[in-house]
Write an enzyme that holds these catalytic residues in place. Structure first.
Site, PDB file in Angstrom:
ATOM      1  N   CYS A   1      -0.991   6.961 -14.022  1.00 56.02           N
ATOM      2  CA  CYS A   1      -0.436   8.293 -14.727  1.00 56.02           C
ATOM      3  C   CYS A   1       0.465   9.185 -13.641  1.00 56.02           C
ATOM      4  O   CYS A   1       0.121   9.214 -12.559  1.00 56.02           O
ATOM      5  CB  CYS A   1      -1.303   9.223 -15.304  1.00 56.02           C
ATOM      6  SG  CYS A   1      -2.349   8.398 -16.795  1.00 56.02           S
TER       7      CYS A   1
ATOM      8  N   ARG B   1       4.961   3.823 -10.070  1.00 55.33           N
ATOM      9  CA  ARG B   1       3.482   3.723 -10.009  1.00 55.33           C
ATOM     10  C   ARG B   1       2.926   2.934 -11.244  1.00 55.33           C
ATOM     11  O   ARG B   1       1.748   2.960 -11.199  1.00 55.33           O
ATOM     12  CB  ARG B   1       3.020   5.335 -10.052  1.00 55.33           C
ATOM     13  CG  ARG B   1       3.398   6.096  -9.026  1.00 55.33           C
ATOM     14  CD  ARG B   1       3.245   7.562  -9.058  1.00 55.33           C
ATOM     15  NE  ARG B   1       1.868   7.931  -9.777  1.00 55.33           N
ATOM     16  CZ  ARG B   1       0.998   8.278  -8.642  1.00 55.33           C
ATOM     17  NH1 ARG B   1       1.195   8.316  -7.253  1.00 55.33           N
ATOM     18  NH2 ARG B   1      -0.202   8.261  -9.011  1.00 55.33           N
TER      19      ARG B   1
ATOM     20  N   TRP C   1      -0.524   5.940 -18.021  1.00 56.24           N
ATOM     21  CA  TRP C   1      -0.817   4.453 -17.889  1.00 56.24           C
ATOM     22  C   TRP C   1      -2.130   4.519 -18.873  1.00 56.24           C
ATOM     23  O   TRP C   1      -3.138   5.139 -18.189  1.00 56.24           O
ATOM     24  CB  TRP C   1      -1.406   4.264 -16.517  1.00 56.24           C
ATOM     25  CG  TRP C   1      -1.366   2.758 -16.010  1.00 56.24           C
ATOM     26  CD1 TRP C   1      -0.643   1.834 -15.942  1.00 56.24           C
ATOM     27  CD2 TRP C   1      -2.716   2.218 -16.048  1.00 56.24           C
ATOM     28  NE1 TRP C   1      -1.123   0.642 -15.536  1.00 56.24           N
ATOM     29  CE2 TRP C   1      -2.280   0.879 -15.570  1.00 56.24           C
ATOM     30  CE3 TRP C   1      -3.958   2.640 -15.803  1.00 56.24           C
ATOM     31  CZ2 TRP C   1      -3.404  -0.136 -14.962  1.00 56.24           C
ATOM     32  CZ3 TRP C   1      -4.964   1.661 -15.352  1.00 56.24           C
ATOM     33  CH2 TRP C   1      -4.629   0.530 -14.986  1.00 56.24           C
TER      34      TRP C   1
ATOM     35  N   ASN D   1      -3.871  13.860 -15.603  1.00 58.69           N
ATOM     36  CA  ASN D   1      -4.347  12.492 -15.035  1.00 58.69           C
ATOM     37  C   ASN D   1      -5.818  12.561 -14.818  1.00 58.69           C
ATOM     38  O   ASN D   1      -6.341  13.650 -14.186  1.00 58.69           O
ATOM     39  CB  ASN D   1      -3.835  12.516 -13.669  1.00 58.69           C
ATOM     40  CG  ASN D   1      -2.162  12.196 -13.794  1.00 58.69           C
ATOM     41  OD1 ASN D   1      -1.571  12.077 -14.921  1.00 58.69           O
ATOM     42  ND2 ASN D   1      -1.549  12.268 -12.597  1.00 58.69           N
ATOM     43  N   GLY D   2      -6.274  11.587 -14.882  1.00 56.55           N
ATOM     44  CA  GLY D   2      -7.996  11.424 -14.654  1.00 56.55           C
ATOM     45  C   GLY D   2      -8.733  10.998 -15.859  1.00 56.55           C
ATOM     46  O   GLY D   2      -7.956  10.584 -17.009  1.00 56.55           O
TER      47      GLY D   2
ATOM     48  N   GLU E   1      -4.546 -12.626   1.398  1.00 57.62           N
ATOM     49  CA  GLU E   1      -3.679 -11.733   1.150  1.00 57.62           C
ATOM     50  C   GLU E   1      -2.493 -12.363   0.540  1.00 57.62           C
ATOM     51  O   GLU E   1      -1.775 -11.920  -0.571  1.00 57.62           O
ATOM     52  CB  GLU E   1      -3.096 -10.901   2.062  1.00 57.62           C
ATOM     53  CG  GLU E   1      -1.911 -10.198   2.354  1.00 57.62           C
ATOM     54  CD  GLU E   1      -1.638  -9.197   1.065  1.00 57.62           C
ATOM     55  OE1 GLU E   1      -2.931  -8.795   0.717  1.00 57.62           O
ATOM     56  OE2 GLU E   1      -0.907  -8.603   0.857  1.00 57.62           O
TER      57      GLU E   1
ATOM     58  N   LYS F   1      -0.952 -11.496  -3.311  1.00 62.44           N
ATOM     59  CA  LYS F   1       0.488 -11.242  -3.518  1.00 62.44           C
ATOM     60  C   LYS F   1       1.085 -12.083  -4.637  1.00 62.44           C
ATOM     61  O   LYS F   1       1.719 -11.650  -5.417  1.00 62.44           O
ATOM     62  CB  LYS F   1       1.121 -11.324  -2.262  1.00 62.44           C
ATOM     63  CG  LYS F   1       2.178 -10.433  -1.975  1.00 62.44           C
ATOM     64  CD  LYS F   1       2.076  -8.972  -1.315  1.00 62.44           C
ATOM     65  CE  LYS F   1       0.938  -8.277  -2.073  1.00 62.44           C
ATOM     66  NZ  LYS F   1       0.395  -7.130  -1.324  1.00 62.44           N
TER      67      LYS F   1
ATOM     68  N   GLU G   1      -0.090 -11.060  -8.069  1.00 69.94           N
ATOM     69  CA  GLU G   1       0.163  -9.651  -8.547  1.00 69.94           C
ATOM     70  C   GLU G   1       1.406  -9.827  -9.100  1.00 69.94           C
ATOM     71  O   GLU G   1       1.841  -9.300 -10.342  1.00 69.94           O
ATOM     72  CB  GLU G   1       0.326  -8.809  -7.256  1.00 69.94           C
ATOM     73  CG  GLU G   1      -1.077  -8.160  -6.842  1.00 69.94           C
ATOM     74  CD  GLU G   1      -0.620  -7.328  -5.858  1.00 69.94           C
ATOM     75  OE1 GLU G   1      -1.162  -6.082  -5.899  1.00 69.94           O
ATOM     76  OE2 GLU G   1      -0.463  -7.511  -4.693  1.00 69.94           O
TER      77      GLU G   1
ATOM     78  N   HIS H   1     -17.166 -28.103   0.585  1.00 67.51           N
ATOM     79  CA  HIS H   1     -18.374 -27.655  -0.069  1.00 67.51           C
ATOM     80  C   HIS H   1     -18.314 -27.446  -1.565  1.00 67.51           C
ATOM     81  O   HIS H   1     -18.953 -26.879  -2.113  1.00 67.51           O
ATOM     82  CB  HIS H   1     -19.055 -26.643   0.743  1.00 67.51           C
ATOM     83  CG  HIS H   1     -19.247 -26.737   2.393  1.00 67.51           C
ATOM     84  ND1 HIS H   1     -20.516 -27.658   2.446  1.00 67.51           N
ATOM     85  CD2 HIS H   1     -18.878 -26.367   3.239  1.00 67.51           C
ATOM     86  CE1 HIS H   1     -20.580 -27.897   3.871  1.00 67.51           C
ATOM     87  NE2 HIS H   1     -19.381 -26.882   4.373  1.00 67.51           N
TER      88      HIS H   1
ATOM     89  N   LYS I   1       0.673   1.589  -8.786  1.00 67.43           N
ATOM     90  CA  LYS I   1       0.814   1.476  -7.126  1.00 67.43           C
ATOM     91  C   LYS I   1      -0.409   2.364  -6.618  1.00 67.43           C
ATOM     92  O   LYS I   1      -0.729   1.920  -5.444  1.00 67.43           O
ATOM     93  CB  LYS I   1       2.250   2.459  -6.985  1.00 67.43           C
ATOM     94  CG  LYS I   1       2.445   2.516  -5.419  1.00 67.43           C
ATOM     95  CD  LYS I   1       2.833   1.178  -4.791  1.00 67.43           C
ATOM     96  CE  LYS I   1       2.971   1.167  -3.221  1.00 67.43           C
ATOM     97  NZ  LYS I   1       2.787  -0.046  -2.619  1.00 67.43           N
TER      98      LYS I   1
HETATM   99  C1  F6R Z   1      -1.677  -5.041  -3.326  1.00 64.70           C
HETATM  100  C2  F6R Z   1      -1.879  -3.829  -3.549  1.00 64.70           C
HETATM  101  C3  F6R Z   1      -3.148  -3.189  -4.026  1.00 64.70           C
HETATM  102  C4  F6R Z   1      -3.662  -2.033  -3.044  1.00 64.70           C
HETATM  103  C5  F6R Z   1      -4.892  -1.391  -3.428  1.00 64.70           C
HETATM  104  C6  F6R Z   1      -5.377  -0.256  -2.639  1.00 64.70           C
HETATM  105  O1  F6R Z   1      -0.384  -5.334  -3.068  1.00 64.70           O
HETATM  106  O2  F6R Z   1      -0.982  -3.145  -3.509  1.00 64.70           O
HETATM  107  O3  F6R Z   1      -4.148  -4.301  -3.999  1.00 64.70           O
HETATM  108  O4  F6R Z   1      -3.650  -2.626  -1.811  1.00 64.70           O
HETATM  109  O5  F6R Z   1      -4.810  -1.038  -4.664  1.00 64.70           O
HETATM  110  O6  F6R Z   1      -4.274   0.748  -2.428  1.00 64.70           O
HETATM  111  P1  F6R Z   1      -4.089   1.885  -1.350  1.00 64.70           P
HETATM  112  O7  F6R Z   1      -3.897   1.053   0.061  1.00 64.70           O
HETATM  113  O8  F6R Z   1      -3.037   2.559  -1.794  1.00 64.70           O
HETATM  114  O9  F6R Z   1      -5.406   2.322  -1.292  1.00 64.70           O
END
Ligand code: F6R
Length: 617
Positions: A2, A27, A84, A110-111, A491, A495, A498, A514, A612
């Site tokens: 949000c 976001r 959101w 928000n929240g 990672e 990626k 996602e 294993h 985001k």
């Molecule tokens: C991956 C991604 C998420 C963030 C995670 C932490 O591409 O964007 O997994 O890494 O939500 O976010 P921050 O770094 O903002 O605490």
């Protein structure tokens, strides 16, 4: 997640608010809306499920010209929101702003309110009818029904009844010259303009108007009028906040000729790394100069363990950090998902250095972990990208990442800078202990070589693109790496999942036999991280095991590694120092995820179901 915007000034509010909502789109959200003081002495709301641009297209002309006859001459006041969904489906009714039953108060929130159900039942028993399924709507009714001489009094009275988290902005017909905003666990930032004031939950919506901002703290409220702001506590005591200057600019949020923010941010990495290193390489003592850490040499020597806390990709960057620090500084180190940490009643040790890592600085789980460490008397520093963010302010010192604003949901340049930040921290801790000056020099040289090497990797997109074409057709794949390469594999899998929505699982290469080896077949590709280090032979043995089962492989490796026909595709990166190689080996995996998602036709910068910055639990 949000987003909130607010405006008080002489321009028609709706266009300013909609423009601000556009800035918050990255976001992640599923509905949007605005509310302004209207010319018939009422609050006018325009909200709908869907995109901001659809909302914008359907704005009634009247809304853009609204002017409250009760407001001081020429003044326009309004609030806006991107939602959101958490409580209630993403529908027009559940979109914010929410208006009180008497139509006099509008709020955006928000929240999550923990006691919303009980409050709703009590309000309904008093005859209040609700028009949405959200927890937030109770706030509109509570403010409208609260007693008090001013809007501030009524907001305080309403907030005294709720438990949970909020970032809140309130519009009230009886206080036509102001907004009242409040924060508890969800960011609220005030933007100080020329004869106008802005409010937002994220600095990206403010930098198009001003660089002077005020971050509210938890438990803090503010009155915002066209000519200023006044911050105060829940006990109505003045806090006297002063604005700080942010160094991000409006242009940073433009695509600037790139097709997507993700690829723009991948390409920005060399510059981002240079900024992160700038002023921190201390050649005289072959160490890293980290001014913001608030730890002197004696404090650093007393550290017997390092515990890194972050979520998602930040946690994987933390795994790189733990590996690097343990290897270079010889201090036991590990990383743990911040989202799990506080729920297992962790033992907080006085001689452990806790390190919170976050791009946004607003991730609720990471923030809560920091608070848990502090509550139990631990020392916690932050590796954070967003200056002045909540986690940055909550930590007792730290290292700013200086990656610049990151707009794409899938994090790239901030993660690379997290790794660089951990490397600087590792060298710093190591040089206070047993890392020799020669070894310190070697690692600093390696760090300074990174930007040009990343540039070379990013320029060599063609082999990754070709591999992405065949890989993206697979329904599932493995990412394999071991020791230094394991965080890279994790990672890479993250990626890909996602943004391409293709199932991917990361394993330690050593664990393959294993269990997971049972899944290897011509239909299940593996992306193997194979650096030229002391484990090369072991990694090659695993590739043989995969080849014996006809599993197709994309190898991410170094130029001097000869894999013959063990891999269907090979992507190479330049060698750096073995401890720093994971940083370079990660970059092709960012490109792989990008091109796989592109070939599958997905919305790369705003992947489904993701936000985001995750400011709720
Ligand atoms: C991956 C991604 C998420 C963030 C995670 C932490 O591409 O964007 O997994 O890494 O939500 O976010 P921050 O770094 O903002 O605490």
């Amino acid at each position: 997640m949000c987003g909130i915007v607010g405006y008080v000034g002489n321009r028609p509010a709706a266009p300013v608010l909609l423009d601000g909502l556009g800035a918050l789109e990255y976001r992640g959200y599923d509905s949007a809306g605005v509310a302004v003081h209207g010319c018939q002495g009422r609050i006018v709301v325009h909200k709908a499920a869907g995109r901001v641009r659809d909302l914008q297209a359907g704005v009634p002309v009247a809304l853009e010209e609204q002017q409250d006859p009760l407001a001081p001459d020429g003044l326009h006041v309004g609030i806006g929101h991107t939602r959101w969904a958490t409580h209630g489906a993403p529908t027009d009714e559940n979109a914010h702003p929410h208006v009180s039953a008497d139509g006099r108060v509008a709020i955006v929130h928000n929240g999550v309110l923990d006691n919303a159900e009980a409050l709703r039942a009590a309000l309904e028993a008093e005859g209040v009818s609700f028009s949405s399924d959200t927890d937030s709507e109770v706030l509109a009714h509570l403010v409208a029904r609260a007693s008090g001489d001013s809007l501030e009094d009524r907001v305080l009275a309403a907030l005294a009844q709720v438990t949970g988290t909020y970032g809140l902005a309130v519009l009230d017909l009886d206080a036509p010259d102001r907004l009242v905003v409040a924060r508890n666990g969800s960011p609220i930032i005030i933007g100080v303009g020329e004869d106008e004031m802005h409010v937002a939950s994220d600095v990206s919506a403010l930098v198009r108007h001003t660089r002077r901002v005020v971050h509210l703290d938890d438990g803090e409220l503010a009155t915002v009028t066209a000519d200023g702001f006044h911050t105060f506590t829940s006990l109505a005591a003045t806090t006297g906040k002063r604005p700080i200057e942010v160094d991000w600019a409006y242009d940073d949020y433009e695509l600037d000729g790139h097709d997507h923010f993700m690829i723009k941010e991948i390409r920005e990495q060399p510059e981002a790394v240079r900024r992160c290193l700038s002023g921190r390489v201390d050649r005289r003592f072959a160490t890293a100069h980290l001014g913001g850490m608030e730890l002197d040499a004696r404090d650093c020597r007393a550290v017997r363990r390092v515990k890194i806390l972050g979520c998602g990709s930040a946690y994987y960057a933390g795994q790189f950090g733990a590996q690097f620090i343990e290897e270079v500084a010889r201090i036991p180190a590990d990383a743990e998902p911040a989202s799990e940490f506080r729920y297992r009643n962790p033992v907080i040790e006085p001689d452990t250095l806790y390190v919170a890592v976050s791009q946004s600085g607003e991730t609720y789980d990471t923030l809560a972990a920091v608070q848990e460490v502090k509550r139990k008397g631990g020392r916690v520093i932050g590796l954070v990208n967003v200056v002045g963010s909540t986690i940055a302010r909550e930590c007792q010192g730290g290292i700013y990442l200086h990656a610049g604003p990151e707009v794409a949901v899938a994090s790239t340049k901030a993660l690379t800078n997290m790794s660089v930040g951990f490397a600087l921290l590792g060298v710093h801790l190591g040089r206070i202990r047993d890392l020799s000056a020669a070894q310190g020099e070697r690692l600093l040289d390696g760090l300074e070589r990174l930007p040009d090497q990343i540039e070379a990797v990013v320029a060599n997109e063609e082999p990754v693109l070709a591999a992405a074409r065949w890989l993206s057709k697979a329904p599932s794949m493995f990412f394999l790496g071991r020791v230094r390469g394991y965080a890279v594999a994790r990672e890479g899998a993250q990626k890909l999942k996602e943004i391409s929505y293709v199932h991917a699982e990361a394993y330690q290469t050593s664990e393959l036999k294993h269990g997971p080896l049972a899944l290897i077949s011509p239909e299940l590709p593996s992306i193997a991280v194979v650096p030229h280090d002391e484990l090369l032979d072991r990694n090659v043995t695993a590739l043989h095991e995969i080849a014996a089962r006809s599993g197709p492989v994309l190898a991410i490796t170094h130029e001097d590694v000869e894999l013959g026909d063990l891999a269907r595709s090979v992507v190479t990166v330049p060698r750096n120092e073995p401890e720093l190689d994971p940083i370079l080996l990660t970059v092709p995996l960012q490109l792989l995820a990008y091109h796989a998602a592109l070939s599958l036709g997905h919305d790369i910068d705003k992947p489904r179901n993701l936000a985001k910055s995750v400011t709720v639990e």
